[in-house]
Design an enzyme around this catalytic site. Structure first.
Site, short mmCIF file in Angstrom:
data_model
loop_
_atom_site.label_atom_id
_atom_site.label_comp_id
_atom_site.label_asym_id
_atom_site.label_seq_id
_atom_site.Cartn_x
_atom_site.Cartn_y
_atom_site.Cartn_z
N ARG A 61 -10.59 3.81 -11.76
CA ARG A 61 -11.45 5.06 -12.50
C ARG A 61 -11.81 4.98 -14.29
O ARG A 61 -12.72 5.37 -14.01
CB ARG A 61 -10.40 5.87 -11.89
CG ARG A 61 -10.51 5.86 -11.28
CD ARG A 61 -9.16 7.16 -11.10
NE ARG A 61 -7.30 6.55 -11.75
CZ ARG A 61 -6.69 6.87 -11.00
NH1 ARG A 61 -6.53 8.04 -11.10
NH2 ARG A 61 -5.45 6.30 -11.84
N ARG A 101 -3.43 0.07 -11.63
CA ARG A 101 -4.79 0.80 -11.38
C ARG A 101 -6.05 0.44 -12.80
O ARG A 101 -6.58 1.13 -12.81
CB ARG A 101 -4.72 2.63 -11.87
CG ARG A 101 -3.49 3.38 -11.11
CD ARG A 101 -4.18 3.10 -9.29
NE ARG A 101 -3.37 4.17 -8.68
CZ ARG A 101 -3.51 5.01 -8.40
NH1 ARG A 101 -4.80 5.79 -8.65
NH2 ARG A 101 -2.77 6.07 -8.05
N ASP A 145 -5.74 1.26 -0.97
CA ASP A 145 -5.07 2.87 -1.73
C ASP A 145 -4.14 2.79 -0.32
O ASP A 145 -3.61 2.09 0.44
CB ASP A 145 -5.49 4.50 -1.26
CG ASP A 145 -5.10 4.94 -1.81
OD1 ASP A 145 -4.69 5.18 -3.44
OD2 ASP A 145 -4.27 5.72 -0.96
N TYR A 170 3.80 12.44 1.32
CA TYR A 170 2.22 12.85 1.44
C TYR A 170 2.38 13.30 2.93
O TYR A 170 1.63 14.48 3.33
CB TYR A 170 1.12 11.49 0.97
CG TYR A 170 0.63 11.48 -0.30
CD1 TYR A 170 0.48 12.62 -0.80
CD2 TYR A 170 0.88 10.09 -0.47
CE1 TYR A 170 0.39 11.96 -2.20
CE2 TYR A 170 0.84 9.55 -2.18
CZ TYR A 170 0.92 10.91 -3.25
OH TYR A 170 0.60 10.30 -4.43
N ARG A 226 -19.63 2.88 -7.60
CA ARG A 226 -18.48 4.36 -6.19
C ARG A 226 -19.92 4.93 -5.83
O ARG A 226 -19.06 5.71 -5.08
CB ARG A 226 -17.45 4.17 -6.36
CG ARG A 226 -15.96 3.76 -6.62
CD ARG A 226 -15.29 4.13 -5.34
NE ARG A 226 -15.90 5.03 -4.47
CZ ARG A 226 -14.40 6.78 -4.78
NH1 ARG A 226 -13.67 5.51 -5.38
NH2 ARG A 226 -14.90 7.60 -4.52
#
Ligand code: 1CP
Length: 346
Positions: free
Chosen positions: A12, A8, A57, A135, A21
Site C-alpha cells: 500500500r 506491511r 495474505d 474472520y 496492482r
C-alpha cells in the site's frame, strides 16, 4: 548491525506497488507468482531493509482450500458463508498441499530475486488459528470478535475442531513457504489481544502450537558457517519462528510458550518491559509506533532511538513497527529509518 524490516512493507504505501496492482484483485495478485515476487522485492530495493516478507495474505490458505473468501478493497477479508456451527466446521475443505503450487513458485522466484540483492532473507508467514477463526466465524473484519469468542464458550467441541482445521491449513501454508526457501517464519495472531490470558491458554494456545509443529522440524544451512571447521559438515539451524499479536502485553509469555523463538511486540508496551515479562531471555521484534511515521523527522528520530535503546535489554532485537505500515505513509520516512537504525548500530 541491528536488523530492521517493516510489517506491511510490501504494498500500500509504495507507488510502484499501487501501479502494479491496478486491475488485479488482491488475492489474484497473491496467487500470481511473478507479481507476488516482484511486489515482495520492491521494498527491499527501495528501503534496503534486512528482510523481505512474502507478499501474500493470511486468508490465502483458506482460498486455496476452497473456502469462498475474497479481500474487499478498503475492508479486508470477507467470507460468502461464515462458519458458525459444528456442521459448518465439519464441512470445511481440507487444504491439499498441491493447491499451494502458486505460493511455492512465488517463494522460489522471490528467493532467486533476493539472491541478486545480496542474499536478503525471506520471511514466510501465516495467520494463527485464532486470527483466522476471527474472520471465519464473523464472516469479515470485526472489532471485538464477539461471535468467535462466543463460539469458543458456547460450543467448545466445535471451537476446537475449527481451531484444529485452521492450525493444519495455516501450518501447511507456512511449511510450503519454508520448504520453498523462506528462512524464517512469522505467525500473526493479530487479534489475540481480544482474549483473556485464561481463554488464550485454554482455547487458543494448543492450536497455535499445532500450527507451528508444521515447521518446527525445518532447518537451513547457516550461511555464516557453511562448513564446520572441525567436522566439515554444514551447520544446520532451526528456522526461527516469530510470533506477533496486537495488544498482547498480557499474553507475551504464553505466546512464547507455544514454540516461538522471537516475540513481536506491538507499540502499546515498551520493549524493555516486554523483555522483562519474557524473563529477559527472548529476542524481541518491534515496536516503532506507526502513528509517528507522519510526524516531523526529529520526532520520528527520537522515537526510533528510544525503541533501539529499550530493545537493548533483550538478548537481541529486530527493529520493526508495532503494527503495519499505514497506507498514507511517505515511503521516504521508512528509508530514512532504515538508514538511522543501521547508522546507530554501525
Ligand atoms: O488491496 C490491497 O492492497 C489490500 C491491502 C492488503 C495487503 C497489502 C491486505 C488486505 N493484505 C495485504 C498483504 C498482507 N497481509 C501482507 C503482506 C506482506 C507485508 O507485510 O508486506 C501480510 C503480512 C498480511 C497479513 C495479514 N492480513 C494480517 C496479519 C498482519 C496484520 O496486519 O495484523 C491480517 C490481520 C490480514 C487480514 C487483512 N488483509 C487485508 C486487510 C486490510 C486485512 C485486515 C482487515 C481487518 O482489519 O480485519
Amino acid at each position: 548491525m541491528l536488523p530492521v524490516w517493516f510489517m506491511r512493507q510490501a504494498g500500500r504505501s509504495l507507488p510502484e506497488y499501487r501501479e502494479l496492482r491496478v486491475g488485479t484483485r488482491m488475492l489474484d495478485a497473491c496467487l500470481d507468482p511473478a507479481l507476488a515476487s516482484e511486489i515482495t522485492l520492491q521494498p527491499v530495493r527501495r528501503h534496503r531493509v534486512d528482510a523481505a516478507i512474502f507478499f501474500s495474505d493470511i486468508v490465502v490458505p483458506l482460498r486455496l482450500a476452497g473456502v469462498d473468501v475474497d479481500i474487499v478493497p478498503g475492508k479486508g477479508p470477507v467470507l460468502a458463508s461464515p462458519v458458525r456451527t459444528d456442521s459448518d466446521v465439519a464441512a470445511l475443505p481440507v487444504l491439499a498441499p498441491d493447491a499451494l503450487a502458486p505460493v511455492v513458485e512465488g517463494v522460489r522466484r522471490t528467493v532467486a530475486g533476493l539472491a541478486e540483492l545480496g542474499h536478503v532473507p525471506l520471511i514466510g508467514f501465516a495467520g494463527a488459528p485464532f486470527t483466522l477463526a476471527a474472520y471465519l466465524v464473523e464472516g469479515g473484519p470485526s472489532k471485538d470478535h464477539i461471535r468467535a469468542r462466543t463460539l469458543m464458550h458456547a460450543d467448545p467441541d466445535a471451537w476446537s475442531a475449527l481451531m484444529a482445521w485452521a492450525a493444519d491449513a495455516t501450518g501447511t501454508f507456512l511449511r510450503a513457504q519454508v520448504l520453498a526457501g523462506a528462512s524464517a517464519a512469522q505467525l500473526f495472531d493479530s487479534w489475540a489481544g481480544a482474549l483473556s490470558l485464561e481463554d488464550y491458554t485454554r482455547h487458543v494456545a494448543p492450536a497455535s502450537a499445532r500450527a507451528l509443529s508444521h515447521v518446527r522440524d525445518l532447518s537451513y544451512p547457516d550461511p555464516d558457517r557453511r562448513t564446520d571447521p572441525v567436522s566439515v559438515t554444514p551447520v544446520e539451524r532451526n528456522v526461527p519462528i516469530v510470533h506477533f499479536g496486537v495488544g498482547t502485553g498480557e499474553l507475551l509469555r504464553a505466546m512464547h510458550d507455544v514454540g516461538a523463538d522471537v516475540i513481536g511486540v506491538d507499540y502499546r508496551i515498551p520493549l524493555d518491559e516486554a523483555s522483562r515479562r519474557l524473563g529477559n531471555i527472548v529476542p524481541v521484534q518491534g515496536n516503532i509506533d506507526p502513528s509517528y511515521l507522519d510526524a516531523p523527522w526529529p520526532v520520528v528520530e527520537a522515537h526510533v532511538r528510544e525503541v533501539v535503546e529499550r530493545g537493548r535489554s533483550a538478548p537481541s532485537h529486530v527493529v520493526n513497527l508495532g503494527h503495519g505500515v499505514p497506507p498514507q505513509t511517505d515511503p521516504g520516512v521508512l528509508t530514512r529509518i532504515v538508514e538511522l537504525v543501521h547508522g546507530i548500530s554501525a
